[in-house]
Every structure is written in C-alpha cells, then in structure tokens.
Design a protein around this motif. Structure first.
Motif, PDB file in Angstrom:
ATOM      1  N   GLY A   1       0.791  -1.226   0.000  1.00  0.00           N
ATOM      2  CA  GLY A   1       0.000   0.000   0.000  1.00  0.00           C
ATOM      3  C   GLY A   1       0.820   1.270   0.000  1.00  0.00           C
ATOM      4  N   ARG A   2       2.137   1.143   0.134  1.00  0.00           N
ATOM      5  CA  ARG A   2       3.010   2.317   0.164  1.00  0.00           C
ATOM      6  C   ARG A   2       3.595   2.585  -1.220  1.00  0.00           C
ATOM      7  N   PRO A   3       4.136   3.804  -1.444  1.00  0.00           N
ATOM      8  CA  PRO A   3       4.549   4.195  -2.812  1.00  0.00           C
ATOM      9  C   PRO A   3       5.599   3.296  -3.455  1.00  0.00           C
ATOM     10  N   GLY A   4       6.483   2.702  -2.647  1.00  0.00           N
ATOM     11  CA  GLY A   4       7.546   1.899  -3.242  1.00  0.00           C
ATOM     12  C   GLY A   4       7.288   0.412  -3.256  1.00  0.00           C
ATOM     13  N   TYR A   5       6.096   0.000  -2.864  1.00  0.00           N
ATOM     14  CA  TYR A   5       5.809  -1.430  -2.791  1.00  0.00           C
ATOM     15  C   TYR A   5       5.355  -1.963  -4.143  1.00  0.00           C
ATOM     16  N   ARG A   6       5.801  -3.145  -4.451  1.00  0.00           N
ATOM     17  CA  ARG A   6       5.350  -3.828  -5.667  1.00  0.00           C
ATOM     18  C   ARG A   6       5.021  -5.265  -5.300  1.00  0.00           C
ATOM     19  N   ARG A   7       3.746  -5.662  -5.436  1.00  0.00           N
ATOM     20  CA  ARG A   7       3.351  -7.028  -5.108  1.00  0.00           C
ATOM     21  C   ARG A   7       4.015  -7.994  -6.081  1.00  0.00           C
ATOM     22  N   THR A   8       4.632  -9.003  -5.527  1.00  0.00           N
ATOM     23  CA  THR A   8       5.405  -9.941  -6.332  1.00  0.00           C
ATOM     24  C   THR A   8       4.681 -11.272  -6.414  1.00  0.00           C
ATOM     25  N   GLU A   9       4.629 -11.838  -7.605  1.00  0.00           N
ATOM     26  CA  GLU A   9       3.993 -13.139  -7.794  1.00  0.00           C
ATOM     27  C   GLU A   9       5.073 -14.213  -7.728  1.00  0.00           C
ATOM     28  N   TRP A  10       5.305 -14.698  -6.502  1.00  0.00           N
ATOM     29  CA  TRP A  10       6.288 -15.751  -6.313  1.00  0.00           C
ATOM     30  C   TRP A  10       5.700 -17.088  -6.767  1.00  0.00           C
ATOM     31  N   ALA A  11       6.509 -18.117  -6.725  1.00  0.00           N
ATOM     32  CA  ALA A  11       5.993 -19.463  -6.982  1.00  0.00           C
ATOM     33  C   ALA A  11       4.984 -19.824  -5.899  1.00  0.00           C
ATOM     34  N   GLY A  12       4.074 -20.745  -6.222  1.00  0.00           N
ATOM     35  CA  GLY A  12       3.056 -21.151  -5.279  1.00  0.00           C
ATOM     36  C   GLY A  12       3.625 -21.955  -4.117  1.00  0.00           C
ATOM     37  N   LEU A  13       2.864 -22.018  -3.051  1.00  0.00           N
ATOM     38  CA  LEU A  13       3.315 -22.694  -1.835  1.00  0.00           C
ATOM     39  C   LEU A  13       3.669 -24.155  -2.089  1.00  0.00           C
ATOM     40  N   ALA A  14       2.807 -24.876  -2.787  1.00  0.00           N
ATOM     41  CA  ALA A  14       3.087 -26.287  -3.063  1.00  0.00           C
ATOM     42  C   ALA A  14       4.323 -26.459  -3.933  1.00  0.00           C
ATOM     43  N   ASP A  15       4.537 -25.535  -4.881  1.00  0.00           N
ATOM     44  CA  ASP A  15       5.730 -25.603  -5.732  1.00  0.00           C
ATOM     45  C   ASP A  15       6.998 -25.433  -4.902  1.00  0.00           C
ATOM     46  N   VAL A  16       6.996 -24.438  -4.024  1.00  0.00           N
ATOM     47  CA  VAL A  16       8.181 -24.180  -3.196  1.00  0.00           C
ATOM     48  C   VAL A  16       8.486 -25.386  -2.310  1.00  0.00           C
ATOM     49  N   ILE A  17       7.459 -25.934  -1.685  1.00  0.00           N
ATOM     50  CA  ILE A  17       7.671 -27.125  -0.857  1.00  0.00           C
ATOM     51  C   ILE A  17       8.192 -28.275  -1.718  1.00  0.00           C
ATOM     52  N   GLY A  18       7.695 -28.385  -2.946  1.00  0.00           N
ATOM     53  CA  GLY A  18       8.172 -29.417  -3.859  1.00  0.00           C
ATOM     54  C   GLY A  18       9.648 -29.264  -4.196  1.00  0.00           C
ATOM     55  N   TRP A  19      10.108 -28.021  -4.410  1.00  0.00           N
ATOM     56  CA  TRP A  19      11.537 -27.798  -4.676  1.00  0.00           C
ATOM     57  C   TRP A  19      12.383 -28.283  -3.498  1.00  0.00           C
ATOM     58  N   ILE A  20      11.931 -27.943  -2.302  1.00  0.00           N
ATOM     59  CA  ILE A  20      12.681 -28.317  -1.099  1.00  0.00           C
ATOM     60  C   ILE A  20      12.746 -29.831  -0.962  1.00  0.00           C
ATOM     61  N   HIS A  21      11.620 -30.496  -1.171  1.00  0.00           N
ATOM     62  CA  HIS A  21      11.603 -31.956  -1.065  1.00  0.00           C
ATOM     63  C   HIS A  21      12.448 -32.601  -2.160  1.00  0.00           C
ATOM     64  N   ALA A  22      12.425 -32.036  -3.359  1.00  0.00           N
ATOM     65  CA  ALA A  22      13.245 -32.582  -4.444  1.00  0.00           C
ATOM     66  C   ALA A  22      14.720 -32.527  -4.095  1.00  0.00           C
ATOM     67  N   ALA A  23      15.108 -31.512  -3.309  1.00  0.00           N
ATOM     68  CA  ALA A  23      16.501 -31.359  -2.893  1.00  0.00           C
ATOM     69  C   ALA A  23      16.797 -32.094  -1.592  1.00  0.00           C
ATOM     70  N   GLY A  24      15.869 -32.975  -1.181  1.00  0.00           N
ATOM     71  CA  GLY A  24      16.093 -33.793   0.003  1.00  0.00           C
ATOM     72  C   GLY A  24      15.925 -33.050   1.305  1.00  0.00           C
ATOM     73  N   GLY A  25      15.260 -31.890   1.275  1.00  0.00           N
ATOM     74  CA  GLY A  25      15.188 -31.037   2.448  1.00  0.00           C
ATOM     75  C   GLY A  25      13.885 -31.106   3.208  1.00  0.00           C
ATOM     76  N   THR A  26      13.847 -30.377   4.302  1.00  0.00           N
ATOM     77  CA  THR A  26      12.688 -30.229   5.166  1.00  0.00           C
ATOM     78  C   THR A  26      12.106 -28.838   4.967  1.00  0.00           C
ATOM     79  N   ALA A  27      10.786 -28.750   4.745  1.00  0.00           N
ATOM     80  CA  ALA A  27      10.113 -27.478   4.518  1.00  0.00           C
ATOM     81  C   ALA A  27       9.509 -26.972   5.823  1.00  0.00           C
ATOM     82  N   VAL A  28       9.933 -25.764   6.234  1.00  0.00           N
ATOM     83  CA  VAL A  28       9.540 -25.181   7.513  1.00  0.00           C
ATOM     84  C   VAL A  28       8.808 -23.858   7.257  1.00  0.00           C
ATOM     85  N   LEU A  29       7.613 -23.705   7.810  1.00  0.00           N
ATOM     86  CA  LEU A  29       6.906 -22.430   7.723  1.00  0.00           C
ATOM     87  C   LEU A  29       7.583 -21.433   8.661  1.00  0.00           C
TER      88      LEU A  29
END
Length: 273
Positions: free
Chosen positions: A158-186
C-alpha cells in the motif's frame, strides 16, 4: 545450541557467510543453518568456515511463496544445493527479484531516490537485492530516519515503493525443497500480521501442501506465541524449528543463537537434529 534461520550478505544480512559462522561459534552455537532469501550462494563459504570452527552447517534457504495473494516464507533445511529442481526454482525467484527491484526503483524515484536500482545492486555486492537494500538507500539519502521508517512509509503493501510480487506457489516451493532432500519449515508464523483465524488457515494450508515443520521459537516470539505454535504443530502433525532470523549485529534482539528451546512434546524438524 542451535539456530536454524540466519542471513548473510548473500541476501540481506550484514555479515558475510564466514563472519556469520564465526559469530555463531563465538556465541556457542553448535548447529547453524544459513537460510538466505531465495539463494544458496553463501552455503559453500559458510560450510568451509563451519569446518574451521567445529560447528555443523545446515544448508538452507528462505524461499518466498505466494499464497492467497500474500507472501509466505518457507525455510528449506538440509538442502542439496546442486539439485536441478531446486536450482531452477531459485533461478526463477532471482529473476522475479530483479524485476521487482527495477519496479521499486522506478517508484521510489518519484519520491526522490535517485539511481536506486544500480545503487541497490552495488550494495548487494553479488547477493540478492531485497527491500532492505532500498530501505538503506532511503536512509542514506535522508528521506527517512531508519529502516523501520523506510518500510513504514515506502516499502510495505500500500506504500509508494511497494510492488506485489507473484512468487511461486506454496506447493511448488515445498516441492523444490523436497526434491533437494530437504525439510520445509513455515517461517515465523506470527510475523505476517494475520488474525488468529488467518494464521490457523495458513498453517493448515501449509500442512496440506506437504509442509514438514513450523518455526516455533524465533528472535521475537513470545512465550504465548510459542505455546500456540506448538499447539498448531501438534494439531497438524508438524515438527518444530528454532531460528533467530539474524540479519545484523546491530539488531541485538535477533542475535545468533538468541532463541528459546522448543516447548515440550514438539519434535525437532528433520535435518535439524
């Protein structure tokens, strides 16, 4: 002592990976995760330093994820940083960060910040460009008093310098972590400004998407918040994690290792023990 959420100059921290590891060792940390924003660029340097100091380095990253038109942060622990799916995913995030930096620079130019993108890139010195770099430029140019003021006036939604960013989806990010053998932590579940109902909705969605653990004890969490997060973990069969979210020695309240242990009856996240 363990600390599973820290940042270096590979993203928006003020210490390079070696200096961060040295600080952790001096404070009695025995197991440290380097979790820079959307990058593992500092992990190899940190791993070499950890060997010199006799502490265990957990390879990690704090990855941004889009969920319900909001941004969540997922900490990946125990990552194979060369795994192709993870590498491709983080490359996508880095491209999005570059796009965001250019747009933030354009918007801040309207309020008097000159040559913001180039200066932020220089300040990042090869690391990720984050909003914190722009906050520091606003301070340096006398447009705000401090980082907190910069975010409040210019860089939050809501501020002048903010730009909403469309990151990868939650399931995709967790999938990347699992593919790399990792643990996904919120990460820092009380750090998003959500109501209680939205926070519970978030934790449930994270568990449903395949998440493994929730960050319970942070540098700013209260005992009451930690007890609630522990209840959330048990409700959704999630493990627990601990992390200061260290960025700078100046933020003494977020210093490396300055975090309470997990509450009883919560298991420590895989790759953290």
């Amino acid at each position: 002592m363990i600390d599973l959420h820290t940042h270096s100059t590979a993203s928006d921290g003020q210490l390079d990976p070696s200096a961060l590891v040295a600080r952790a060792a001096s404070r009695g940390v025995q197991r440290l995760a380097l979790t820079d924003h959307d990058t593992t660029a500092g992990v190899n340097e940190a791993r070499r330093a950890a060997a010199d100091h006799g502490i265990q380095l957990v390879a990690g990253a704090e990855i941004s994820a889009s969920w319900e038109r909001r941004t969540l942060h997922v900490v990946g622990l125990g990552l194979d940083i060369a795994q192709p799916t993870l590498v491709a995913g983080l490359s996508r995030q880095q491209a999005e960060r570059d796009t965001r930096a250019a747009l933030i620079s354009e918007r801040l130019a309207r309020v008097g910040l000159e040559d913001g993108c180039a200066r932020a890139r220089s300040a990042a010195d090869g690391g990720q460009i984050t909003r914190s770099h722009f906050a520091d430029l606003l301070v340096a140019d006398g447009l705000v008093r401090n980082r907190q003021d910069a975010f409040k006036r210019y860089l939050r939604p809501g501020r002048p310098g903010y730009r909403r960013t469309e990151w990868a989806g939650l399931a995709d990010v967790i999938g990347w972590i699992h593919a790399a053998g990792g643990t996904a932590v919120l990460a820092h579940p009380f750090g998003y400004g959500f109501s209680g109902a939205w926070r519970r909705h978030m934790v449930a969605a994270f568990a449903d998407a395949g998440g493994d653990a929730i960050e319970i004890c942070t540098g700013v969490s209260t005992v009451e918040q930690e007890s609630q997060s522990a209840r959330d973990a048990r409700r959704h069969a999630l493990a627990g994690s601990i992390g200061s979210d260290f960025h700078s020695p100046e933020q003494f309240w977020l210093d490396v290792g300055r975090v309470r242990p997990l509450p009883p009856h919560v298991s420590l996240a895989p790759h953290a023990a």
